[in-house]
Design a protein around this motif. Structure first.
Motif, PDB file in Angstrom:
ATOM      1  N   LEU A 160       0.826  -1.211   0.000  1.00 38.05           N
ATOM      2  CA  LEU A 160       0.000   0.000   0.000  1.00 38.05           C
ATOM      3  C   LEU A 160       0.855   1.254   0.000  1.00 38.05           C
ATOM      4  O   LEU A 160       0.441   2.298  -0.525  1.00 38.05           O
ATOM      5  N   VAL A 161       2.065   1.167   0.580  1.00 34.76           N
ATOM      6  CA  VAL A 161       2.957   2.324   0.603  1.00 34.76           C
ATOM      7  C   VAL A 161       3.295   2.773  -0.815  1.00 34.76           C
ATOM      8  O   VAL A 161       3.368   3.977  -1.110  1.00 34.76           O
ATOM      9  N   GLN A 162       3.499   1.823  -1.701  1.00 39.05           N
ATOM     10  CA  GLN A 162       3.838   2.176  -3.084  1.00 39.05           C
ATOM     11  C   GLN A 162       2.711   2.971  -3.744  1.00 39.05           C
ATOM     12  O   GLN A 162       2.957   3.994  -4.392  1.00 39.05           O
ATOM     13  N   PHE A 163       1.488   2.501  -3.582  1.00 38.53           N
ATOM     14  CA  PHE A 163       0.347   3.221  -4.160  1.00 38.53           C
ATOM     15  C   PHE A 163       0.182   4.598  -3.519  1.00 38.53           C
ATOM     16  O   PHE A 163      -0.153   5.576  -4.198  1.00 38.53           O
ATOM     17  N   ALA A 164       0.415   4.679  -2.210  1.00 39.75           N
ATOM     18  CA  ALA A 164       0.227   5.948  -1.502  1.00 39.75           C
ATOM     19  C   ALA A 164       1.276   6.973  -1.922  1.00 39.75           C
ATOM     20  O   ALA A 164       0.956   8.150  -2.158  1.00 39.75           O
ATOM     21  N   LEU A 165       2.539   6.557  -2.030  1.00 41.63           N
ATOM     22  CA  LEU A 165       3.590   7.482  -2.437  1.00 41.63           C
ATOM     23  C   LEU A 165       3.396   7.927  -3.888  1.00 41.63           C
ATOM     24  O   LEU A 165       3.626   9.097  -4.228  1.00 41.63           O
ATOM     25  N   ILE A 202       0.678  10.601  -3.843  1.00 41.20           N
ATOM     26  CA  ILE A 202       1.144  11.904  -3.367  1.00 41.20           C
ATOM     27  C   ILE A 202       1.947  12.592  -4.450  1.00 41.20           C
ATOM     28  O   ILE A 202       1.792  13.801  -4.701  1.00 41.20           O
ATOM     29  N   GLY A 203       2.848  11.853  -5.099  1.00 41.79           N
ATOM     30  CA  GLY A 203       3.625  12.451  -6.178  1.00 41.79           C
ATOM     31  C   GLY A 203       2.757  12.896  -7.331  1.00 41.79           C
ATOM     32  O   GLY A 203       3.005  13.945  -7.941  1.00 41.79           O
ATOM     33  N   ARG A 204       1.722  12.133  -7.652  1.00 42.13           N
ATOM     34  CA  ARG A 204       0.861  12.430  -8.809  1.00 42.13           C
ATOM     35  C   ARG A 204      -0.031  13.636  -8.554  1.00 42.13           C
ATOM     36  O   ARG A 204      -0.210  14.495  -9.439  1.00 42.13           O
ATOM     37  N   PHE A 205      -0.582  13.724  -7.352  1.00 37.03           N
ATOM     38  CA  PHE A 205      -1.603  14.737  -7.110  1.00 37.03           C
ATOM     39  C   PHE A 205      -1.148  15.881  -6.203  1.00 37.03           C
ATOM     40  O   PHE A 205      -1.901  16.838  -6.013  1.00 37.03           O
ATOM     41  N   ARG A 206       0.046  15.801  -5.640  1.00 33.85           N
ATOM     42  CA  ARG A 206       0.551  16.893  -4.799  1.00 33.85           C
ATOM     43  C   ARG A 206       1.910  17.412  -5.246  1.00 33.85           C
ATOM     44  O   ARG A 206       2.411  18.386  -4.705  1.00 33.85           O
ATOM     45  N   GLY A 207       2.552  16.758  -6.186  1.00 30.17           N
ATOM     46  CA  GLY A 207       3.763  17.290  -6.760  1.00 30.17           C
ATOM     47  C   GLY A 207       5.054  16.815  -6.106  1.00 30.17           C
ATOM     48  O   GLY A 207       5.069  15.995  -5.187  1.00 30.17           O
ATOM     49  N   ARG A 208       6.160  17.372  -6.592  1.00 35.59           N
ATOM     50  CA  ARG A 208       7.490  16.898  -6.227  1.00 35.59           C
ATOM     51  C   ARG A 208       7.821  17.131  -4.764  1.00 35.59           C
ATOM     52  O   ARG A 208       8.326  16.238  -4.081  1.00 35.59           O
ATOM     53  N   ARG A 209       7.562  18.312  -4.242  1.00 39.71           N
ATOM     54  CA  ARG A 209       7.964  18.603  -2.861  1.00 39.71           C
ATOM     55  C   ARG A 209       7.249  17.680  -1.880  1.00 39.71           C
ATOM     56  O   ARG A 209       7.878  17.142  -0.953  1.00 39.71           O
ATOM     57  N   ALA A 210       5.950  17.521  -2.068  1.00 36.20           N
ATOM     58  CA  ALA A 210       5.202  16.644  -1.162  1.00 36.20           C
ATOM     59  C   ALA A 210       5.683  15.209  -1.285  1.00 36.20           C
ATOM     60  O   ALA A 210       5.791  14.486  -0.272  1.00 36.20           O
ATOM     61  N   ALA A 211       6.005  14.769  -2.493  1.00 36.45           N
ATOM     62  CA  ALA A 211       6.472  13.397  -2.680  1.00 36.45           C
ATOM     63  C   ALA A 211       7.822  13.173  -2.022  1.00 36.45           C
ATOM     64  O   ALA A 211       8.055  12.121  -1.404  1.00 36.45           O
ATOM     65  N   VAL A 212       8.726  14.142  -2.144  1.00 39.34           N
ATOM     66  CA  VAL A 212      10.048  14.002  -1.507  1.00 39.34           C
ATOM     67  C   VAL A 212       9.900  13.948   0.009  1.00 39.34           C
ATOM     68  O   VAL A 212      10.517  13.112   0.690  1.00 39.34           O
ATOM     69  N   ALA A 213       9.067  14.843   0.561  1.00 37.87           N
ATOM     70  CA  ALA A 213       8.859  14.848   2.009  1.00 37.87           C
ATOM     71  C   ALA A 213       8.232  13.531   2.479  1.00 37.87           C
ATOM     72  O   ALA A 213       8.648  12.965   3.504  1.00 37.87           O
ATOM     73  N   ALA A 272       7.469   7.084  -5.653  1.00 36.22           N
ATOM     74  CA  ALA A 272       7.352   8.543  -5.646  1.00 36.22           C
ATOM     75  C   ALA A 272       7.847   9.140  -6.959  1.00 36.22           C
ATOM     76  O   ALA A 272       7.259  10.096  -7.486  1.00 36.22           O
ATOM     77  N   GLY A 273       8.947   8.564  -7.506  1.00 30.99           N
ATOM     78  CA  GLY A 273       9.470   9.084  -8.767  1.00 30.99           C
ATOM     79  C   GLY A 273       8.485   8.935  -9.913  1.00 30.99           C
ATOM     80  O   GLY A 273       8.307   9.856 -10.725  1.00 30.99           O
TER      81      GLY A 273
END
Length: 379
Positions: A92-97, A100-111, A152-153
């Motif tokens: 589930l972590v993979q889908f969640a990350l 976040i990257g898809r719908f909140r962008g790079r900064r949120a995904a890195v954090a 995330a990438g």
């Protein structure tokens, strides 16, 4: 009495929903749940408090949080962290990350990735996670970190693709609006050139009649008519932008033969069929005919080079109709045609301005453009 929707209506609703964002979220949740089901036997053995049934229910509840991944992507992320600590479940972590990257962008995904790595490392120090306390750090780095970074990438890449697609849509909409604006300006200039000339003729003829009626009772009426025509022409000049001297007026029916000859030089033979009664159209409607045919022949040369084009123009009842038809190419052109995609928008605007209708699309193995507008001819 409540009427139930018909089967075709239900099918259309299902088709619309199948391509919607909520449907994709449901598919993501089902996909995550299907992958996590593979771990159910191991989870039931590793945790005596769970059976196969209860483990399945827990994973189903976790996967269901992905339905909210667009509006609240942090919810499935927090659920995934909890499942990772309780059941050692990282799917589930993979889908969640990714979400976040898809719908909140790079900064949120890195954090989110950094937080996930930190939490996972803390879990890693606990006995029994993922196998037993004392596993090497390299095992942790090779198992946990790539999962988060890759997910995330991919999400960040998808986010950028979405942004590019949105910008492309905005660019096309702006180009379409610009085309409509330019076509309206062109229509205004055509009205200026054609109607302005008639007003000038009216003013001159009224002045001549006023001179001829010197001393008669209607002389004053003719002078007022001439003044009215001059004022109307002045207002027309002030309202519409006058065409520059270097720009010629848009041609009418007499220019169709030149358009056909130009198209044939480009390799697309043209069968031009113009009804006799069309020649009695007003100059403004002749200009509209010329403009529609010109754009259609240009599009045919771009998208169906070398194929014949049939142009038909006629009058049916109170309506003038224009139909341009060309066969669809069996294979696309070697090079993609350079096109802004605004030609059809301009033609539609031109025809709509004159109270007509415009359609364009594939029909019976050909691409057909048809415009219908009031002819203005006496019946």
């Amino acid at each position: 009495m409540v009427r139930l929707p018909t089967l075709p209506a239900l099918r259309r609703r299902v088709d619309r929903w199948a391509g919607s964002a909520p449907a994709l979220d449901v598919v993501a949740a089902l996909s995550a749940f299907a992958l996590m089901l593979l771990d159910v036997p191991g989870l039931a053995r590793a945790d005596n408090s769970l059976t196969g049934v209860t483990a399945t229910l827990v994973l189903a509840a976790g996967a269901a949080s992905l339905v909210l991944r667009r509006r609240a992507p942090w919810l499935p992320y927090l659920v995934a962290l909890a499942l990772m600590g309780w059941l050692h479940e990282v799917t589930l972590v993979q889908f969640a990350l990714y979400s976040i990257g898809r719908f909140r962008g790079r900064r949120a995904a890195v954090a989110a990735t950094l937080l996930y790595t930190g939490v996972a490392y803390a879990y890693f120090q606990l006995p029994g996670w993922p196998a037993r306390h004392g596993d090497t750090l390299s095992d942790f780095l090779s198992l946990v970190v790539p999962i988060g970074v890759l997910a995330a990438g991919v999400g960040i890449a998808a986010h950028r693709h979405d942004l590019v697609s949105a910008l492309e849509v905005q660019r096309r909409e702006a180009a379409a609006r610009q085309a409509v604006q330019e076509e309206r300006i062109q229509v205004g200039r055509d009205v200026h050139d054609l109607v302005g000339r008639e007003l000038t003729v009216l003013a001159v003829r009224a002045e001549v009649l006023a001179v001829r009626a010197r001393g008669e009772a209607h002389r004053k009426d003719f002078e007022e008519l001439a003044d009215t025509a001059r004022r109307a022409h002045l207002m027309l000049n002030e309202t519409l932008v006058r065409r520059a001297d270097r720009d010629g007026a848009t041609r009418g029916l007499e220019g169709l033969a030149d358009l056909a000859a130009e198209s044939e030089r480009m390799g697309s033979p043209v069968d031009l069929d113009v009804a006799e009664e069309v020649k009695a159209l007003s100059p403004l409607r002749q200009t509209a005919v010329h403009r529609v045919v010109q754009e259609c022949l240009t599009n045919a040369a771009k998208h169906a080079p070398g194929l014949p084009v049939r142009v038909g123009i006629g009058v049916e009842g109170p309506d003038l109709w224009i139909e341009v038809r060309n066969p669809l190419p069996k294979t696309p052109p070697d090079r993609a045609p350079v096109s802004t995609g605004t030609g059809l928008v301009s033609m539609d605007e031109r025809v709509a301005t004159m109270g007509g209708t415009f359609t364009a699309g594939e029909k019976d193995g050909a691409y057909v453009v048809r415009a219908t507008l009031p002819s203005g001819l006496p019946r």
